[in-house]
Design an enzyme around this catalytic site. Structure first.
Site, PDB file in Angstrom:
ATOM      1  N   THR A 103      -0.325   6.982   5.928  1.00 56.39           N
ATOM      2  CA  THR A 103       0.838   7.847   6.142  1.00 56.39           C
ATOM      3  C   THR A 103       0.327   9.227   6.538  1.00 56.39           C
ATOM      4  OG1 THR A 103       2.117   6.560   4.578  1.00 56.39           O
ATOM      5  CG2 THR A 103       2.911   8.788   5.046  1.00 56.39           C
ATOM      6  N   ARG A 123      20.029   0.229   9.383  1.00 56.04           N
ATOM      7  CA  ARG A 123      20.996  -0.183   8.362  1.00 56.04           C
ATOM      8  C   ARG A 123      21.730  -1.473   8.704  1.00 56.04           C
ATOM      9  NH1 ARG A 123      18.265   2.687   6.251  1.00 56.04           N
ATOM     10  NH2 ARG A 123      18.628   4.599   5.106  1.00 56.04           N
ATOM     11  N   LYS A 168       1.446   5.837  10.081  1.00 54.55           N
ATOM     12  CA  LYS A 168       2.891   5.927   9.809  1.00 54.55           C
ATOM     13  C   LYS A 168       3.314   7.391   9.770  1.00 54.55           C
ATOM     14  CE  LYS A 168       6.328   4.759   6.268  1.00 54.55           C
ATOM     15  NZ  LYS A 168       6.554   6.001   5.523  1.00 54.55           N
ATOM     16  N   SER A 227       3.129   0.390  -1.466  1.00 48.31           N
ATOM     17  CA  SER A 227       2.859   1.825  -1.602  1.00 48.31           C
ATOM     18  C   SER A 227       1.662   2.053  -2.511  1.00 48.31           C
ATOM     19  CB  SER A 227       4.079   2.541  -2.190  1.00 48.31           C
ATOM     20  OG  SER A 227       3.734   3.848  -2.581  1.00 48.31           O
ATOM     21  N   TYR A 269      -1.753   7.405   1.121  1.00 41.14           N
ATOM     22  CA  TYR A 269      -1.691   8.816   1.511  1.00 41.14           C
ATOM     23  C   TYR A 269      -3.123   9.325   1.576  1.00 41.14           C
ATOM     24  CZ  TYR A 269       3.344   8.968   0.516  1.00 41.14           C
ATOM     25  OH  TYR A 269       4.702   8.767   0.538  1.00 41.14           O
ATOM     26  N   HIS A 276       9.997   9.615   7.954  1.00 42.88           N
ATOM     27  CA  HIS A 276       9.927   9.376   6.509  1.00 42.88           C
ATOM     28  C   HIS A 276      11.333   9.278   5.903  1.00 42.88           C
ATOM     29  CE1 HIS A 276       6.468   9.432   3.596  1.00 42.88           C
ATOM     30  NE2 HIS A 276       7.452   9.460   2.722  1.00 42.88           N
TER      31      HIS A 276
HETATM   32  C1  LIG Z   1      12.362   5.997  -2.794  1.00 39.34           C
HETATM   33  C2  LIG Z   1      11.446   6.082  -1.602  1.00 39.34           C
HETATM   34  C3  LIG Z   1      10.071   6.117  -1.819  1.00 39.34           C
HETATM   35  C4  LIG Z   1       9.195   6.194  -0.720  1.00 39.34           C
HETATM   36  N1  LIG Z   1       7.845   6.148  -0.944  1.00 39.34           N
HETATM   37  C5  LIG Z   1       6.988   6.126   0.112  1.00 39.34           C
HETATM   38  C6  LIG Z   1       5.590   5.956  -0.090  1.00 39.34           C
HETATM   39  O1  LIG Z   1       5.116   5.805  -1.207  1.00 39.34           O
HETATM   40  N2  LIG Z   1       4.804   5.958   1.020  1.00 39.34           N
HETATM   41  C7  LIG Z   1       5.292   6.120   2.298  1.00 39.34           C
HETATM   42  O2  LIG Z   1       4.528   6.124   3.277  1.00 39.34           O
HETATM   43  N3  LIG Z   1       6.627   6.238   2.501  1.00 39.34           N
HETATM   44  C8  LIG Z   1       7.476   6.243   1.457  1.00 39.34           C
HETATM   45  N4  LIG Z   1       8.833   6.328   1.681  1.00 39.34           N
HETATM   46  C9  LIG Z   1       9.348   6.363   3.071  1.00 39.34           C
HETATM   47  C10 LIG Z   1       9.592   4.945   3.576  1.00 39.34           C
HETATM   48  O3  LIG Z   1       8.405   4.236   3.743  1.00 39.34           O
HETATM   49  C11 LIG Z   1      10.307   4.950   4.944  1.00 39.34           C
HETATM   50  O4  LIG Z   1       9.598   5.751   5.867  1.00 39.34           O
HETATM   51  C12 LIG Z   1      11.757   5.412   4.881  1.00 39.34           C
HETATM   52  O5  LIG Z   1      12.371   5.095   3.656  1.00 39.34           O
HETATM   53  C13 LIG Z   1      12.488   4.711   6.018  1.00 39.34           C
HETATM   54  O6  LIG Z   1      13.771   5.158   6.115  1.00 39.34           O
HETATM   55  P1  LIG Z   1      15.057   4.358   5.553  1.00 39.34           P
HETATM   56  O7  LIG Z   1      14.997   4.482   4.064  1.00 39.34           O
HETATM   57  O8  LIG Z   1      16.148   5.153   6.186  1.00 39.34           O
HETATM   58  O9  LIG Z   1      15.012   2.923   6.028  1.00 39.34           O
HETATM   59  C14 LIG Z   1       9.706   6.257   0.597  1.00 39.34           C
HETATM   60  C15 LIG Z   1      11.100   6.209   0.796  1.00 39.34           C
HETATM   61  C16 LIG Z   1      11.955   6.119  -0.287  1.00 39.34           C
HETATM   62  C17 LIG Z   1      13.439   6.031  -0.026  1.00 39.34           C
END
Ligand SMILES: Cc1cc2nc3c(=O)[nH]c(=O)nc-3n(C[C@H](O)[C@H](O)[C@H](O)COP(=O)(O)O)c2cc1C
Length: 375
Positions: free
Chosen positions: A167, A301, A242, A119, A141, A266
């Protein structure tokens, strides 16, 4: 004669056979603010729940008599070898959950042989993450200041990232009511260390989330497809978009020569009421017609969820929150255990579904049930 063997070793972390157990353990060890940031979604969390339910609306149709003595889950992702059709989703601020943070998760990804998506808001340096030896892709981003995007890209290229993930579903951060209610703040030692995003040591006022406030200062909502052409001209790395959900957007991205898409809402953290990616996937796969790789995330999951996604046309999946469960409970070992569970479930599912390799998984048929009606 049967003899009972004395136990010679005690496990170094609590043994959990399913990801659900790791989720419960993570919830028990994290404070309220960190747990809600990890687990929460936008709005009333309809999308967060729907992502999980969607996997329960499709059933696999197993094949038989096809020599499954050694199921092979390996594949190529963005031109690099991966031991599984899985990559670790980009997630901000991983040191919030365990001192090992991003380095612990990336080391587990390296051990499992799967890519780790870094990230932009990592709380560990890109070079420390790269030093784990993981295959890394850098996630950005869209910043109002394009020169800072270029700087982050240069930093990523300097440490050898193998892909650039842009993203596109965050023109503004979703309304995450749990974080707002908690007045969510990062611990003082946790901030995005690779550039200044105004998140360091910031104390939000009541009913304000530090993430919402700092991201409002840098996110660019004016991005268009022309910016994809701009980024294409700035790097030779494979480009991944993404947060694609619509088949027309997917076809436009493929026309522009994007290398891969992540079909994603997301993890339910952006638009509440967004559809589950699994349900829009088949139409996107048809429209893209093999022109780029199609990854999926949000709600994966189990290893059998991975099978369902691949049988529905995905090349591979990203897994998000389950890695943070493992990290929170037991650092790198916890993440390794989560990835081991996914691998075991996937390969055992491949065997019983009659799939010697991922090409056979892609050909599995699925049938849909009527979705459960939620109260
Ligand atoms: C705590 C957290 C932080 C996240 N930070 C980012 C990020 O910095 N950049 C991004 O593109 N997606 C971010 N996401 C989204 C994840 O990349 C991803 O799309 C999502 O968690 C997938 O779903 P899942 O948690 O159900 O597997 C974040 C998700 C979580 C849970």
């Amino acid at each position: 004669m049967l003899t009972s063997q004395p136990t010679t070793s005690t496990p170094v972390w609590p043994d959990g056979a399913s990801l659900r157990e790791w989720e419960a353990r993570a919830r028990a060890v994290l404070d309220r603010g960190a747990w809600d940031f990890l687990a929460g979604g936008a709005g009333e969390e309809w999308t967060l729940d729907a992502n999980l339910s969607a996997f329960r609306t499709l059933g696999l149709v197993p094949r038989v008599l096809r020599d499954v003595s050694a199921p092979d889950p390996r594949c190529e992702l963005l031109g690099s070898h991966s031991s599984l059709p899985i990559a670790v989703a980009p997630m901000a601020y991983q040191r919030l959950f365990h001192p090992g943070g991003e380095v612990a998760v990336a080391a587990a990804a390296a051990r499992a042989g799967v890519p780790y998506v870094v990230s932009m808001l990592s709380s560990s340096s890109f070079s420390d993450i790269a030093a784990t030896g993981a295959t890394t892709w850098l996630q950005l981003y869209w910043l109002r200041d394009r020169s800072r995007m270029q700087e982050l890209l240069d930093q990523g290229e300097a440490v050898g990232v193998r892909g650039l993930v842009l993203t596109v579903d965050v023109p503004a951060i979703g309304v995450r009511l749990r974080d707002l209610a908690n007045g969510f703040a990062l611990a003082s030692h946790v901030f995005a260390v690779n550039s200044d995003f105004g998140d360091r040591g910031r104390q939000p006022s009541t009913r304000e989330s530090v993430i919402a406030t700092s991201s409002a200062s840098f996110l660019d909502a004016s991005v268009t497809w022309r910016d994809i052409e701009w980024i294409r001209s700035r790097t030779r790395l494979p480009i991944v978009l993404k947060g694609i959900m619509d088949p027309t957007d997917a076809a436009t991205a493929a026309d522009l020569g994007v290398d891969a898409l992540v079909i994603s809402n997301h993890g339910g953290r952006q638009l509440d009421r967004a559809a589950p990616p699994l349900l829009v996937l088949p139409e996107i796969v048809d429209g893209v017609a093999g022109r780029c790789e199609i990854l999926l995330d949000s709600g994966v999951r189990s290893g059998t969820d991975v099978l369902v996604a691949l049988a529905s046309g995905a090349t591979a999946v990203l897994v998000g929150r389950p890695l943070l469960w493992g990290l929170s409970v037991a650092g790198q070992e916890g993440c390794s255990r989560v990835l081991d569970i996914l691998k075991t479930e996937l390969t055992s599912g491949m065997r019983i579904a009659g799939c010697p390799d991922l090409a056979a998984v892609a050909e599995l048929r699925t049938v849909s049930f009527r979705p459960e009606v939620r109260a």
